[in-house]
Design a protein around this motif. Structure first.
Motif, short mmCIF file in Angstrom:
data_model
loop_
_atom_site.label_atom_id
_atom_site.label_comp_id
_atom_site.label_asym_id
_atom_site.label_seq_id
_atom_site.Cartn_x
_atom_site.Cartn_y
_atom_site.Cartn_z
N LYS A 288 0.75 -1.25 0.17
CA LYS A 288 0.03 0.07 -0.08
C LYS A 288 0.91 1.08 -0.18
N ALA A 289 1.87 1.26 1.04
CA ALA A 289 2.75 2.51 0.87
C ALA A 289 3.51 2.55 -0.62
N MET A 290 3.84 1.50 -1.22
CA MET A 290 4.51 1.60 -2.72
C MET A 290 3.49 2.24 -3.43
N ARG A 291 2.21 2.00 -3.51
CA ARG A 291 0.99 2.49 -4.42
C ARG A 291 0.78 3.89 -4.08
N ASP A 292 0.69 4.16 -2.81
CA ASP A 292 0.50 5.67 -2.06
C ASP A 292 1.49 6.34 -2.65
N PHE A 293 2.81 6.11 -2.36
CA PHE A 293 4.03 7.06 -2.76
C PHE A 293 4.16 7.14 -4.16
N SER A 294 3.77 6.08 -5.08
CA SER A 294 3.87 6.41 -6.53
C SER A 294 2.72 7.31 -7.01
N ASN A 296 1.57 9.92 -4.79
CA ASN A 296 1.83 11.09 -4.08
C ASN A 296 3.09 11.13 -3.41
N PRO A 297 4.09 11.49 -3.83
CA PRO A 297 5.58 11.16 -3.15
C PRO A 297 5.76 11.98 -1.89
N LYS A 298 4.68 12.78 -1.69
CA LYS A 298 4.79 13.85 -0.29
C LYS A 298 3.97 13.22 0.63
N ASN A 299 3.57 11.83 0.53
CA ASN A 299 2.66 11.09 1.39
C ASN A 299 3.58 10.70 2.69
N LYS A 300 3.28 11.35 3.90
CA LYS A 300 4.20 11.13 5.19
C LYS A 300 4.10 9.83 5.60
N LYS A 301 2.85 9.39 5.81
CA LYS A 301 2.78 7.81 5.98
C LYS A 301 3.56 6.82 5.28
N ALA A 302 3.35 6.88 4.03
CA ALA A 302 3.85 6.19 3.05
C ALA A 302 5.64 6.34 3.03
N ILE A 303 5.81 7.31 3.04
CA ILE A 303 7.34 7.69 3.13
C ILE A 303 7.77 6.93 4.52
N ALA A 304 7.35 7.06 5.65
CA ALA A 304 7.66 6.48 6.90
C ALA A 304 7.65 4.86 6.88
N THR A 305 6.86 4.39 5.97
CA THR A 305 6.74 2.81 5.89
C THR A 305 7.91 2.31 5.01
N LEU A 306 8.05 3.29 3.76
CA LEU A 306 9.10 2.64 2.92
C LEU A 306 10.61 2.93 3.50
N ARG A 307 10.70 4.14 4.39
CA ARG A 307 12.05 4.21 4.78
C ARG A 307 12.30 3.29 6.09
N ALA A 308 11.13 2.61 6.59
CA ALA A 308 11.43 1.58 7.74
C ALA A 308 11.88 0.43 7.12
N ASP A 309 11.64 0.14 5.97
CA ASP A 309 12.00 -1.18 5.14
C ASP A 309 13.47 -1.08 4.61
N PRO A 310 14.40 -2.03 4.96
CA PRO A 310 15.71 -1.99 4.41
C PRO A 310 15.56 -2.21 2.67
N GLU A 311 14.35 -2.71 2.30
CA GLU A 311 14.46 -3.27 1.13
C GLU A 311 13.95 -2.08 -0.08
N THR A 312 13.37 -0.93 0.77
CA THR A 312 12.56 0.07 0.03
C THR A 312 13.34 1.44 0.40
N VAL A 313 13.78 1.58 1.56
CA VAL A 313 14.63 2.96 1.87
C VAL A 313 15.66 3.66 1.19
N GLY A 314 16.24 2.80 0.28
CA GLY A 314 17.38 3.34 -0.54
C GLY A 314 16.78 3.98 -1.85
N THR A 315 15.44 3.46 -2.23
CA THR A 315 14.74 4.17 -3.31
C THR A 315 14.22 5.24 -3.08
N THR A 316 14.12 5.73 -2.28
CA THR A 316 13.36 6.94 -1.56
C THR A 316 14.34 8.32 -1.59
N GLY A 317 15.60 8.17 -1.74
CA GLY A 317 16.69 9.18 -1.71
C GLY A 317 18.14 8.61 -1.18
#
Length: 470
Positions: A288-294, A296-317
């Motif tokens: 869900k966080a992946m879809r939400d971020f795609s 709206n990349p300013k979605n704070k909840k999606a960003i927090a979820t993606l940055r808490a996961d080692p598999e996706t944190v690197g793709t956000t910045g």
């Protein structure tokens, strides 16, 4: 998952099988590939060990015994940061005049070192247990080396004659200075000029935790690799007379500031499209966080979820993390210096200079000296060509897999960056399928599922035959 007809040539090649120790049938090619895998894992091809030449000798012997001539094999020597390493290139030449430009296939023979005392099993011996192959390099990247090498040998023994040249290019220091990689990339550009470049060192199938296929990932871009050393010095003194400016404490404060800092969120058309597609087949909150971020990349909840996961944190910045420390010279003396190694993976377009400037502000201590330790390569995104896409589809179909094919940006770095900078579309397309929770490359107890090892062995076999047709 859907079933499909296996090509006749592939079916015939799988017909001859031999029993394993547990009674399971394995083809002759399966056993040959496993033998290669076991042997290449046994070489401690890490910095300081100088074992790459021994691994090259082994691979060359296997290739020659399969019928590759001396003129098909090129070994090059390098002084990589004061130690001897080698590169290996192998030509599978076209039958007669090539009908199309060559295809170059990358892999690397070196590994990040592993200390036996830290591992549950000997890291430089292949161990099969609980449905996994354990050992340093089982994923990164000796599976890729094994897979494409065994495929070349298999095709040569079958007498296959391609319509274009295929060239293996194995480097000897991808995990460190990439001296061999840079030289090989220059040689390829000047002497081979391929249509495109494929890489065994990333990409591949992504499985859900229940083992069902989610999607097939294609690495089409990667972040910039940069390593800094941060050093603090002072006069030191006797440990019985502590100073207020202890080099170790001051460096620790600087590192805690870096730990707490989060680089700005970044995205590109590629990363947004990748999140949208992978989110559609990724279950739970992460999908869900992946879809939400795609959307709206300013979605704070999606960003927090993606940055808490080692598999996706690197793709956000951009990310920067401390990886090594050294300090002091005696147990009864105040440290005269303290140095930390900080590794950064920089989002495309940000740049190394801007990243260092940010770190200096974050550290907020003029006494910290910064030194860039790497030769930086910033590479553009690559396109997934229709002919490569069709070959990937053929490989999936041969295995009866119906999974979306999704390009993505790699948070790590590979040899591919040096070919992209020379203008070649370069995509990484491993034959392995794995769960994100099974990713232990560079870490303890690296492993690859046994089913993934054998299941991916036809990947390059199908790929090369399809690319020879087009």
């Amino acid at each position: 998952m859907k079933t499909s007809n296996i090509p006749l040539a592939l079916a015939l090649s799988l017909a001859v099988s031999i029993p394993t120790a547990n009674g399971q049938e394995r083809s002759e090619h399966d056993q040959m590939a496993r033998d290669i895998y076991e042997n290449v894992i046994s070489f401690r091809t890490a910095r300081g060990q100088e074992q790459v030449p021994a691994m090259v000798d082994y691979l060359v012997a296997q290739l020659k015994s399969a019928g590759f001539a001396d003129e098909d094999i090129q070994v090059t020597d390098y002084d990589a940061n004061g130690e001897h390493t080698q590169g290996l290139m192998v030509y599978y030449r076209a039958d007669g005049t090539p009908k199309q430009k060559p295809v170059v296939i990358l892999g690397h023979m070196d590994v990040v070192d592993a200390l036996a005392a830290d591992w549950e099993r000997a890291p430089f011996s292949l161990t099969e247990k609980d449905g996994y192959f354990f050992g340093r390099g089982t994923m990164d990247n000796k599976y890729g080396v094994t897979n494409i090498t065994s495929t070349f040998i298999r095709l040569k023994k079958e007498g296959w004659k391609p319509s274009r040249d295929f060239v293996i290019v194995f480097s000897g220091d991808e995990e460190t200075g990439m001296i061999s990689t840079r030289d090989q990339a220059n040689f390829v550009a000047e002497n081979i000029d391929p249509a495109f470049v494929l890489n065994t060192d990333a990409g591949g199938g992504v499985l859900a935790e229940d083992g069902s296929p989610l999607y097939y990932s294609v690495q089409g871009a990667e972040k910039t690799f940069a390593t800094f050393e941060l050093t603090i010095t002072n006069p030191g003194g006797h440990s019985s007379r502590p100073r207020s400016d202890n080099a170790i404490y001051d460096l620790a404060s600087a590192l805690k500031n870096i730990e707490a800092y989060k680089f700005p969120v970044r995205y590109s058309d590629l990363t947004l499209a990748s999140f949208n597609a992978s989110g559609a087949v990724t279950p739970g909150a992460l999908g869900k966080a992946m879809r939400d971020f795609s959307k709206n990349p300013k979605n704070k909840k999606a960003i927090a979820t993606l940055r808490a996961d080692p598999e996706t944190v690197g793709t956000t910045g951009t990310t920067c993390v401390a990886t090594m420390l050294r300090a002091g010279h005696a147990e009864n003396a105040l440290p005269q210096s303290a140095t930390a190694t900080v590794n950064c993976r920089i989002f495309p377009g940000v740049g190394v200079a801007a990243t260092q400037e940010t770190l200096e502000k974050v550290v907020d201590n003029d006494a910290v000296q910064f030194k860039l330790m790497t030769d930086v390569t910033e590479s553009p995104e690559s396109k997934l060509r229709p002919d490569v896409l069709n070959a990937i589809k053929a490989s999936l179909n041969a295995r009866g897999l119906d999974a979306p094919i999704i390009p993505y940006m790699e948070s790590g770095g590979t040899d591919g960056m040096h070919y992209r900078t020379k203008g070649y579309d370069t995509v990484a397309i491993s034959g392995a399928w794995s769960k994100p929770t099974d990713m232990f490359a560079h870490g303890l107890n690296e492993r690859l599922a046994v089913d993934a090892f054998y299941g991916g062995l036809d990947h390059w076999y199908v790929m090369l035959k399809e690319l020879s047709k087009q």
